[in-house]
Structures are given as C-alpha cells and as structure tokens.
Design an enzyme around this catalytic site. Sequence first.
Site, PDB file in Angstrom:
ATOM      1  N   GLY A  12       5.125 -18.073 -15.192  1.00 19.63           N
ATOM      2  CA  GLY A  12       5.790 -19.381 -15.137  1.00 19.63           C
ATOM      3  C   GLY A  12       7.111 -19.482 -15.876  1.00 19.63           C
ATOM      4  CG  LEU A  89       3.054 -20.826   1.314  1.00 20.47           C
ATOM      5  CD1 LEU A  89       4.309 -21.593   0.907  1.00 20.47           C
ATOM      6  CD2 LEU A  89       1.796 -21.608   0.943  1.00 20.47           C
ATOM      7  CG  ASN A 103      10.553 -17.953  -2.845  1.00 22.52           C
ATOM      8  OD1 ASN A 103       9.853 -18.111  -3.848  1.00 22.52           O
ATOM      9  ND2 ASN A 103      10.712 -16.766  -2.279  1.00 22.52           N
ATOM     10  CG  HIS A 105      12.990 -12.322  -2.840  1.00 23.76           C
ATOM     11  ND1 HIS A 105      11.644 -12.039  -2.708  1.00 23.76           N
ATOM     12  CD2 HIS A 105      13.652 -11.177  -2.591  1.00 23.76           C
ATOM     13  CE1 HIS A 105      11.507 -10.759  -2.395  1.00 23.76           C
ATOM     14  NE2 HIS A 105      12.712 -10.217  -2.307  1.00 23.76           N
ATOM     15  CB  SER A 132      18.337 -14.655  -3.006  1.00 21.26           C
ATOM     16  OG  SER A 132      18.989 -13.412  -2.931  1.00 21.26           O
ATOM     17  CG  LEU A 140       7.663 -12.679   3.097  1.00 21.59           C
ATOM     18  CD1 LEU A 140       6.950 -13.908   2.556  1.00 21.59           C
ATOM     19  CD2 LEU A 140       6.815 -11.432   2.929  1.00 21.59           C
ATOM     20  CG  ASP A 141      10.727 -12.668   0.654  1.00 24.96           C
ATOM     21  OD1 ASP A 141      10.468 -13.756   0.132  1.00 24.96           O
ATOM     22  OD2 ASP A 141      10.095 -11.629   0.432  1.00 24.96           O
TER      23      ASP A 141
HETATM   24  C1  GRF Z   1      10.060 -13.739 -10.697  1.00 25.80           C
HETATM   25  O1  GRF Z   1      10.794 -12.554 -10.814  1.00 25.80           O
HETATM   26  C2  GRF Z   1      10.198 -14.302  -9.305  1.00 25.80           C
HETATM   27  O2  GRF Z   1      11.460 -14.118  -8.753  1.00 25.80           O
HETATM   28  C3  GRF Z   1       9.189 -13.468  -8.556  1.00 25.80           C
HETATM   29  O3  GRF Z   1       8.094 -13.331  -9.438  1.00 25.80           O
HETATM   30  C4  GRF Z   1       8.560 -13.465 -10.773  1.00 25.80           C
HETATM   31  C5  GRF Z   1       7.813 -14.602 -11.366  1.00 25.80           C
HETATM   32  O4  GRF Z   1       8.082 -14.766 -12.724  1.00 25.80           O
HETATM   33  N1  GRF Z   1       8.859 -14.081  -7.288  1.00 25.80           N
HETATM   34  P1  GRF Z   1       7.717 -16.134 -13.442  1.00 25.80           P
HETATM   35  O5  GRF Z   1       6.269 -16.461 -13.123  1.00 25.80           O
HETATM   36  O6  GRF Z   1       8.651 -17.201 -12.985  1.00 25.80           O
HETATM   37  O7  GRF Z   1       7.871 -15.823 -14.911  1.00 25.80           O
END
Ligand code: GRF
Length: 215
Positions: A12, A89, A103, A105, A132, A140-141
């Site tokens: 998080g 999802l 999102n 990524h 991004s 996806l992405d």
């Molecule tokens: C981040 O690098 C995010 O881009 C990827 O997973 C990681 C999650 O980290 N999808 P956090 O839970 O926000 O610390």
Amino acid sequence: MKSIVILISGRGSNMEAILGANLSMAVKAVISNRPNAAGLGIAAARGVPTAVIDHRQYPSREGFDAALAELIDALAPDYIVLAGFMRVLTDAFVLSYPRRIINIHPSLLPAFPGLHTHRQALLAGVKIHGCSVHLVTPALDHGPIIAQAAVPVLAGDDERALAERVLAQEHRLYPAALGWLADGRISVTETGVVRLRAANVLLPAEEQCLVNPRE
Ligand code: GRF
C-alpha cells in the site's frame, strides 16, 4: 468534489502516497482482496474506511468481481484507483466503469505489461525504465496513458534496486495524475490519447512526463 475508492492487495505504499497528497478528492474507502494487506492498517490509521473482499472466498473471477462491484456501487465513487491491486478484473467489470478505473504500472507502457516488469527491463537491456499511470481497459496494461515517469537503468542494478528507483517515482506520479483528474483537466481524444488542459488550453505533452536525472 470528486471521489475515489482505492483498491490494494499488499504493502500500500502508492495508496499511502495518494492519501498523503491531500488531493481535493474524497477517499470513500480502501478495499483489499487480501485480509492481511499491510496497506489496510495504514488507511485505518488515517481514518479512511477499509473493507476486505477476500478473493479466496469466491470460486470464480466473475463472483469476486460482482461482490466488488456491489460494494463499489454502494459507495458510488467517481473513480476506482488501482494501487498495487494484483487481481485481473473481468472485461465485464472493466466495461461497466468506462474511463473511471485508473492504474499504475511499473514500466513505461506499452513496454513490459504483466508481472516482473523490472526483471523484464533488465533482461531486455533497456537504458530507461519507469512507470505509467493509465486508464484501465479490458486489454491488460494497455489503456490510454495519462502520465509517465522515467528513470535510468544503471550498470549495477538488480531487480530490487531498479524497483526502488521506480517506486520513488510512482509515489510522485500517481498523486500528480489523480490531481489532474480531480481538477477535471484530463480529456481523451477519439484515438485514445490523453491530453492535459489548464483552463481551456492544451498543455504541452511534457507536462505528462516526469524525467529524472541520473543519481
Ligand atoms: C507497485 O510497484 C505498483 O506499480 C505495482 O505493484 C507495486 C505495489 O506497491 N502494481 P504498493 O502496494 O503500492 O506499495
């Protein structure tokens, strides 16, 4: 004021950066698909309502997504913010919130979709990597890119070092992009290109790109 729900699965830290940015957006809830996600405690400590929908309790992806949609619809947020949410999802879920799911990524899309992006970047030998923020579409992405931040790939990098460098930029980029959404400054062209506006003026695309000097 616009409102969001934030979906997480673990640590998080992106969620924490968003909560700490004091955006003019109401955070209606943080929802995790994992009961033990560390981010739940961080959100609760900030007084943000939390909820868990444990994906293991649902035999199908459709069932999980339906439960998630029910909870989200009861909260009626403007946007659904994925922040380290590690569940794919269903198309039906994504299509029911057009241009309302965001999102982050950890790669410069369209390079390196999917998992293990830092490993993919090191294996490919790219010299610039990054993250991004994009609108979520069923592919996806691959949704329209709102903003990107770039970092150099340095000679001694392993996955961990590169991930750390990118993550620091994620924590700058995500709140910035959500701030633009909060202010209604984002528009999407017919071909799916995201533009940023100040009042009615289109800003140069550089504003949507954070480039970081070599450390
Ligand atoms: C981040 O690098 C995010 O881009 C990827 O997973 C990681 C999650 O980290 N999808 P956090 O839970 O926000 O610390």
